[in-house]
Motif scaffolding. Structure first.
Motif, PDB file in Angstrom:
ATOM      1  N   ARG A 174     -62.986  62.406  13.765  1.00 21.96           N
ATOM      2  CA  ARG A 174     -64.042  63.380  13.576  1.00 21.96           C
ATOM      3  C   ARG A 174     -64.384  63.456  12.096  1.00 21.96           C
ATOM      4  O   ARG A 174     -63.513  63.382  11.239  1.00 21.96           O
ATOM      5  CB  ARG A 174     -63.555  64.750  14.053  1.00 21.96           C
ATOM      6  CG  ARG A 174     -64.555  65.875  14.026  1.00 21.96           C
ATOM      7  CD  ARG A 174     -63.908  67.188  14.454  1.00 21.96           C
ATOM      8  NE  ARG A 174     -62.985  67.682  13.446  1.00 21.96           N
ATOM      9  CZ  ARG A 174     -61.684  67.807  13.645  1.00 21.96           C
ATOM     10  NH1 ARG A 174     -61.148  67.468  14.803  1.00 21.96           N
ATOM     11  NH2 ARG A 174     -60.902  68.259  12.686  1.00 21.96           N
ATOM     12  N   MET A 175     -65.642  63.594  11.792  1.00 20.73           N
ATOM     13  CA  MET A 175     -66.102  63.834  10.420  1.00 20.73           C
ATOM     14  C   MET A 175     -67.082  64.981  10.447  1.00 20.73           C
ATOM     15  O   MET A 175     -67.821  65.171  11.423  1.00 20.73           O
ATOM     16  CB  MET A 175     -66.759  62.594   9.815  1.00 20.73           C
ATOM     17  CG  MET A 175     -65.801  61.436   9.600  1.00 20.73           C
ATOM     18  SD  MET A 175     -66.572  60.061   8.707  1.00 20.73           S
ATOM     19  CE  MET A 175     -66.582  60.712   7.029  1.00 20.73           C
ATOM     20  N   VAL A 222     -69.497  73.931   9.191  1.00 18.44           N
ATOM     21  CA  VAL A 222     -70.951  73.833   9.339  1.00 18.44           C
ATOM     22  C   VAL A 222     -71.274  72.966  10.558  1.00 18.44           C
ATOM     23  O   VAL A 222     -72.016  73.375  11.451  1.00 18.44           O
ATOM     24  CB  VAL A 222     -71.601  73.230   8.088  1.00 18.44           C
ATOM     25  CG1 VAL A 222     -73.102  73.063   8.300  1.00 18.44           C
ATOM     26  CG2 VAL A 222     -71.318  74.096   6.865  1.00 18.44           C
ATOM     27  N   ALA A 223     -70.709  71.773  10.578  1.00 14.31           N
ATOM     28  CA  ALA A 223     -70.967  70.856  11.687  1.00 14.31           C
ATOM     29  C   ALA A 223     -69.953  69.731  11.653  1.00 14.31           C
ATOM     30  O   ALA A 223     -69.438  69.391  10.588  1.00 14.31           O
ATOM     31  CB  ALA A 223     -72.381  70.274  11.603  1.00 14.31           C
ATOM     32  N   TYR A 224     -69.681  69.188  12.831  1.00 13.05           N
ATOM     33  CA  TYR A 224     -68.885  67.970  12.872  1.00 13.05           C
ATOM     34  C   TYR A 224     -69.390  67.066  13.983  1.00 13.05           C
ATOM     35  O   TYR A 224     -70.132  67.503  14.868  1.00 13.05           O
ATOM     36  CB  TYR A 224     -67.384  68.244  13.011  1.00 13.05           C
ATOM     37  CG  TYR A 224     -66.905  68.763  14.354  1.00 13.05           C
ATOM     38  CD1 TYR A 224     -66.400  70.050  14.485  1.00 13.05           C
ATOM     39  CD2 TYR A 224     -66.908  67.963  15.499  1.00 13.05           C
ATOM     40  CE1 TYR A 224     -65.934  70.533  15.693  1.00 13.05           C
ATOM     41  CE2 TYR A 224     -66.446  68.430  16.711  1.00 13.05           C
ATOM     42  CZ  TYR A 224     -65.957  69.721  16.807  1.00 13.05           C
ATOM     43  OH  TYR A 224     -65.500  70.185  18.018  1.00 13.05           O
ATOM     44  N   ASN A 226     -68.155  54.138   8.269  1.00 15.20           N
ATOM     45  CA  ASN A 226     -67.318  55.319   8.018  1.00 15.20           C
ATOM     46  C   ASN A 226     -68.058  56.361   7.171  1.00 15.20           C
ATOM     47  O   ASN A 226     -67.505  56.906   6.199  1.00 15.20           O
ATOM     48  CB  ASN A 226     -65.996  54.930   7.343  1.00 15.20           C
ATOM     49  CG  ASN A 226     -65.072  54.169   8.262  1.00 15.20           C
ATOM     50  OD1 ASN A 226     -65.186  54.261   9.492  1.00 15.20           O
ATOM     51  ND2 ASN A 226     -64.155  53.408   7.697  1.00 15.20           N
ATOM     52  N   THR A 227     -69.303  56.598   7.526  1.00 14.64           N
ATOM     53  CA  THR A 227     -70.091  57.575   6.790  1.00 14.64           C
ATOM     54  C   THR A 227     -70.598  58.663   7.728  1.00 14.64           C
ATOM     55  O   THR A 227     -70.780  58.444   8.931  1.00 14.64           O
ATOM     56  CB  THR A 227     -71.286  56.927   6.087  1.00 14.64           C
ATOM     57  OG1 THR A 227     -72.111  56.293   7.074  1.00 14.64           O
ATOM     58  CG2 THR A 227     -70.824  55.896   5.069  1.00 14.64           C
ATOM     59  N   VAL A 228     -70.834  59.826   7.151  1.00 13.20           N
ATOM     60  CA  VAL A 228     -71.432  60.934   7.888  1.00 13.20           C
ATOM     61  C   VAL A 228     -72.522  61.538   7.012  1.00 13.20           C
ATOM     62  O   VAL A 228     -72.384  61.611   5.787  1.00 13.20           O
ATOM     63  CB  VAL A 228     -70.372  61.990   8.268  1.00 13.20           C
ATOM     64  CG1 VAL A 228     -69.747  62.621   7.042  1.00 13.20           C
ATOM     65  CG2 VAL A 228     -70.973  63.042   9.191  1.00 13.20           C
ATOM     66  N   CYS A 283     -67.053  67.717   2.498  1.00 10.52           N
ATOM     67  CA  CYS A 283     -66.907  66.733   3.560  1.00 10.52           C
ATOM     68  C   CYS A 283     -65.475  66.769   4.090  1.00 10.52           C
ATOM     69  O   CYS A 283     -64.518  66.921   3.310  1.00 10.52           O
ATOM     70  CB  CYS A 283     -67.231  65.335   3.018  1.00 10.52           C
ATOM     71  SG  CYS A 283     -67.013  63.996   4.203  1.00 10.52           S
ATOM     72  N   ASN A 284     -65.350  66.626   5.386  1.00 13.94           N
ATOM     73  CA  ASN A 284     -64.029  66.659   6.020  1.00 13.94           C
ATOM     74  C   ASN A 284     -63.895  65.506   7.009  1.00 13.94           C
ATOM     75  O   ASN A 284     -64.861  65.168   7.701  1.00 13.94           O
ATOM     76  CB  ASN A 284     -63.852  67.990   6.755  1.00 13.94           C
ATOM     77  CG  ASN A 284     -62.647  68.000   7.664  1.00 13.94           C
ATOM     78  OD1 ASN A 284     -62.751  67.722   8.859  1.00 13.94           O
ATOM     79  ND2 ASN A 284     -61.497  68.316   7.113  1.00 13.94           N
ATOM     80  N   GLY A 285     -62.718  64.929   7.058  1.00 14.22           N
ATOM     81  CA  GLY A 285     -62.466  63.874   8.028  1.00 14.22           C
ATOM     82  C   GLY A 285     -61.101  64.045   8.662  1.00 14.22           C
ATOM     83  O   GLY A 285     -60.125  64.344   7.959  1.00 14.22           O
ATOM     84  N   ASN A 286     -61.054  63.899   9.967  1.00 16.27           N
ATOM     85  CA  ASN A 286     -59.782  63.861  10.686  1.00 16.27           C
ATOM     86  C   ASN A 286     -59.538  62.404  11.033  1.00 16.27           C
ATOM     87  O   ASN A 286     -60.234  61.850  11.895  1.00 16.27           O
ATOM     88  CB  ASN A 286     -59.862  64.722  11.942  1.00 16.27           C
ATOM     89  CG  ASN A 286     -58.573  64.707  12.733  1.00 16.27           C
ATOM     90  OD1 ASN A 286     -58.349  63.814  13.552  1.00 16.27           O
ATOM     91  ND2 ASN A 286     -57.727  65.678  12.490  1.00 16.27           N
ATOM     92  N   LEU A 287     -58.610  61.786  10.324  1.00 15.57           N
ATOM     93  CA  LEU A 287     -58.463  60.355  10.479  1.00 15.57           C
ATOM     94  C   LEU A 287     -57.009  59.925  10.395  1.00 15.57           C
ATOM     95  O   LEU A 287     -56.140  60.670   9.933  1.00 15.57           O
ATOM     96  CB  LEU A 287     -59.305  59.623   9.425  1.00 15.57           C
ATOM     97  CG  LEU A 287     -58.965  59.863   7.957  1.00 15.57           C
ATOM     98  CD1 LEU A 287     -57.953  58.831   7.483  1.00 15.57           C
ATOM     99  CD2 LEU A 287     -60.205  59.806   7.096  1.00 15.57           C
TER     100      LEU A 287
END
Length: 120
Positions: free
Chosen positions: A32-33, A47-49, A75-77, A94-98
């Motif tokens: 998820r990003m 805000v959004a993912y 790998n961009t959002v 920016c947030n990433g679950n990786l």
């Protein structure tokens, strides 16, 4: 692993801005990003993912104004923000679950914040 955010700035009410974030490094998979924001004196809020499968979630205050999209290959959002309001003013993160290569569990990673100011 690094999350590099870009975009942001100063815009008048009703205007638009685009935020982008690129994840790089020893990445095995990204679940998820998304984007969080923190206004002065307030807690950080989602805000959004968008998930790897394309499922999107928005906070109610930005629904129908913001659009999140993702390029899994790069790998961009991206967060397209339209009809901006003064209350959208905040530092956006920016947030990433990786999951990194060689590990078994995903973790949360954060990019540097980028300022969004909506003012006339």
């Amino acid at each position: 692993v690094q999350l590099q955010a870009s975009g942001g700035g100063l815009v008048q009410p009703g205007g638009s801005l685009r935020l982008s974030c690129a994840a790089s490094g020893n990445i095995f998979s990204i679940n998820r990003m998304g984007w969080y924001r923190q206004a002065p004196g307030k807690e950080r809020e989602l805000v959004a993912y968008i998930t790897s499968g394309g499922i999107r979630k928005y906070v109610d205050s930005v629904r129908d104004r913001f659009t999140i999209s993702r390029d899994n290959a790069k790998n961009t959002v991206t967060l397209q923000m339209n009809s901006l309001k003064a209350e959208d003013t905040a530092v956006y993160y920016c947030n990433g679950n990786l999951r990194q290569r060689g590990t078994v569990a995903a973790q949360e990673y954060w990019g540097q914040g980028t300022q969004v100011t909506v003012s006339s």
